[in-house]
Design a protein around this motif. Structure first.
Motif, mmCIF file in Angstrom:
data_model
loop_
_atom_site.group_PDB
_atom_site.id
_atom_site.type_symbol
_atom_site.label_atom_id
_atom_site.label_comp_id
_atom_site.label_asym_id
_atom_site.label_seq_id
_atom_site.Cartn_x
_atom_site.Cartn_y
_atom_site.Cartn_z
ATOM 1 N N TYR A 1 -12.006 5.220 -1.228
ATOM 2 C CA TYR A 1 -10.670 5.826 -1.218
ATOM 3 C C TYR A 1 -10.478 6.730 -2.431
ATOM 4 N N GLU A 2 -10.794 6.205 -3.605
ATOM 5 C CA GLU A 2 -10.599 6.987 -4.837
ATOM 6 C C GLU A 2 -11.507 8.223 -4.822
ATOM 7 N N ASP B 1 -10.321 -5.303 -5.960
ATOM 8 C CA ASP B 1 -10.921 -4.102 -5.373
ATOM 9 C C ASP B 1 -12.443 -4.144 -5.479
ATOM 10 N N ASN C 1 -15.170 3.301 -5.234
ATOM 11 C CA ASN C 1 -14.196 2.933 -4.207
ATOM 12 C C ASN C 1 -14.037 4.165 -3.322
ATOM 13 N N ASN D 1 0.501 -0.103 -8.565
ATOM 14 C CA ASN D 1 0.888 0.227 -7.185
ATOM 15 C C ASN D 1 0.950 -1.024 -6.318
ATOM 16 N N GLN D 2 -0.098 -1.838 -6.356
ATOM 17 C CA GLN D 2 -0.094 -3.041 -5.513
ATOM 18 C C GLN D 2 1.082 -3.956 -5.866
ATOM 19 N N LEU E 1 -3.481 -1.645 4.200
ATOM 20 C CA LEU E 1 -3.733 -0.227 3.962
ATOM 21 C C LEU E 1 -5.236 0.015 3.955
ATOM 22 N N LYS F 1 -9.159 4.455 -10.585
ATOM 23 C CA LYS F 1 -9.211 3.024 -10.925
ATOM 24 C C LYS F 1 -10.658 2.602 -11.129
ATOM 25 N N TRP G 1 -1.985 6.963 4.006
ATOM 26 C CA TRP G 1 -1.502 8.343 3.938
ATOM 27 C C TRP G 1 -2.766 9.177 3.922
ATOM 28 N N TRP H 1 4.370 -2.643 -4.513
ATOM 29 C CA TRP H 1 4.476 -2.853 -3.056
ATOM 30 C C TRP H 1 4.757 -4.322 -2.756
ATOM 31 N N ASP I 1 -1.686 7.666 -7.519
ATOM 32 C CA ASP I 1 -2.049 6.403 -6.870
ATOM 33 C C ASP I 1 -1.385 5.200 -7.537
ATOM 34 N N THR J 1 -4.811 -2.765 0.146
ATOM 35 C CA THR J 1 -5.882 -2.085 -0.581
ATOM 36 C C THR J 1 -7.017 -1.795 0.385
ATOM 37 N N THR J 2 -7.550 -0.605 0.298
ATOM 38 C CA THR J 2 -8.599 -0.193 1.239
ATOM 39 C C THR J 2 -9.853 -1.050 1.088
ATOM 40 N N GLN K 1 1.747 8.405 -3.528
ATOM 41 C CA GLN K 1 1.242 8.702 -2.189
ATOM 42 C C GLN K 1 2.326 8.581 -1.125
HETATM 43 C C1 RAM Z 1 -7.383 0.864 -2.862
HETATM 44 C C2 RAM Z 1 -6.821 0.986 -4.244
HETATM 45 C C3 RAM Z 1 -5.760 2.045 -4.324
HETATM 46 C C4 RAM Z 1 -4.759 1.931 -3.195
HETATM 47 C C5 RAM Z 1 -5.460 1.955 -1.876
HETATM 48 C C6 RAM Z 1 -4.510 1.774 -0.721
HETATM 49 O O1 RAM Z 1 -8.322 1.856 -2.647
HETATM 50 O O2 RAM Z 1 -6.336 -0.254 -4.625
HETATM 51 O O3 RAM Z 1 -5.100 1.959 -5.548
HETATM 52 O O4 RAM Z 1 -3.820 2.961 -3.234
HETATM 53 O O5 RAM Z 1 -6.397 0.894 -1.861
#
Ligand code: RAM
Length: 369
Positions: free
Chosen positions: A80-81, A234, A78, A204-205, A285, A74, A306, A208, A155, A260-261, A169
């Protein structure tokens, strides 16, 4: 605009073997099965023209050597990515492929398009993308596929007609519903709350959030009220400001879910230094390393995620299985993802890593990512 490009060897060196073992064992042991299933897919809206029908799968085909794959997250800044993509690059090193990560510094679909076009010109064997918008990236991805390039989303899905596989995930439904259950537990099933999301078009968001809204219709949540979905894109600063805005606009707010992280860490940072600490719950998350401080200082009681390393690693192997002809993306096909073992492709070309895992003060120090 080329922000980052790594070869597999250098990425492997960045990830210590001790850390790999710890993370992998910790989450697998606590999280139950991590194998494929057919659970609900992230929704992906308007269809795009289908690519040519794939040839039949040969599960016994060896993984080809020298496969070239590229991860397009994305956004590249970030954490996480970064974890996900590094692990995917590491997977490629295991099967003697060449992998890199390229991508924009903002989580926008338009920025991703030029990267897809460049990767297509480079004739990568596979493009792996965390889509910022299910449809906006579709045309370029179809172009890539028409040139024989395999497309794997991970993702955040693109429309299912413009990719071969989606590596999810966790079951999107399970993620969404469990976020509401977690918040309910933290606020005693009662009160106003807001969602601090990422970008407004993130597949994804949004998937959810749809499941969260559906979960809220259950009688046990009748005293909980979602007052607003805010978007921090983000982006750390924007997420921080959106948190402040929510708390000012809704004085009775009892909690914030940030799935989102980036969002959850910014929200926790804001609340931690404000008069709302201990009064307004922050959950969602997050990565343990970004959240540790806020768990330790009592701002955050629990949150979920995860294993992002396993997600990238699985995606890296899925790309190789497609390129090598072991799988075509059809439901029921199986492939082996290195140390993670065998996965089965579910409905709509979706492969699910495993269930989400909850972190709290009692376990957070077992994880380092
Ligand atoms: C952020 C992004 C990513 C998501 C995680 C939980 O890093 O939005 O897409 O999967 O959070």
């Amino acid at each position: 605009m080329l922000i980052s490009s790594r070869r597999s060897t250098s990425a492997t060196a960045l990830i210590g073997p001790v850390l790999i073992g710890l993370v992998s064992i910790g989450l697998t042991a606590c999280g139950g099965t991590t194998k494929g299933s057919t659970a609900a897919s992230q929704s992906a809206a308007a269809p795009a023209p289908a690519a040519a029908a794939p040839a039949s799968a040969n599960p016994d085909a060896p993984i080809k050597e020298g496969i070239k794959i590229a991860f397009l997250p994305k956004q590249i800044n970030n954490p996480y990515e970064t974890i996900v993509d590094k692990a995917g690059i590491e997977a490629a090193a295991e099967y003697k492929g060449e992998a890199k990560e390229v991508g924009p510094s903002d989580a926008s679909a338009s920025s991703q398009v030029s990267y897809i076009n460049t990767l297509t010109q480079q004739r990568q064997d596979a493009i792996l993308i965390a889509a910022n918008d299910a449809n906006a990236v579709c045309g370029p991805l179809q172009q890539a596929r028409s040139k024989g390039i395999k497309v794997v989303t991970y993702d955040s899905d693109a429309s299912k007609d413009c990719r071969d596989l989606f590596i999810n995930q966790a079951s999107s439904e399970e993620v969404g519903r469990s976020q509401i259950a977690m918040l309910s537990d933290l606020i005693g099933g009662k009160g106003e709350f807001a969602i601090l999301s990422a970008t407004a078009n993130a597949t994804n968001q949004n998937t959810w959030i749809e499941f969260m809204k559906d979960e809220l219709t259950k009688p046990e949540y009748k005293d909980m009220k979602l007052v607003k979905v805010a978007y921090g894109d983000d982006d750390d600063q924007k997420s921080f400001q959106e948190t402040q805005g929510l708390l000012q606009a809704y004085p009775d707010l009892k909690g914030i879910i940030a799935p989102t992280t980036v969002g959850i860490s910014a929200a926790a940072r804001y609340v931690s230094g404000s008069k709302y600490k201990g009064k307004v719950v922050v959950t969602g998350l997050g990565t343990p390393n970004q959240m540790r401080e806020y768990v330790k200082n009592g701002t955050v009681e629990k949150f979920a995620l995860w294993n992002p390393k396993d997600l990238g690693y699985l995606a890296g192997y899925a790309a190789a299985a497609l390129v090598s002809g072991q799988i075509t993306g059809a439901e029921g096909e199986k492939f082996t993802a290195g140390r993670l073992g065998e996965y089965t492709i579910g409905k709509d070309g979706e492969v699910i890593l495993g269930p989400p895992f909850t972190f709290d003060a009692g376990n957070i120090d077992e994880f380092d990512f």
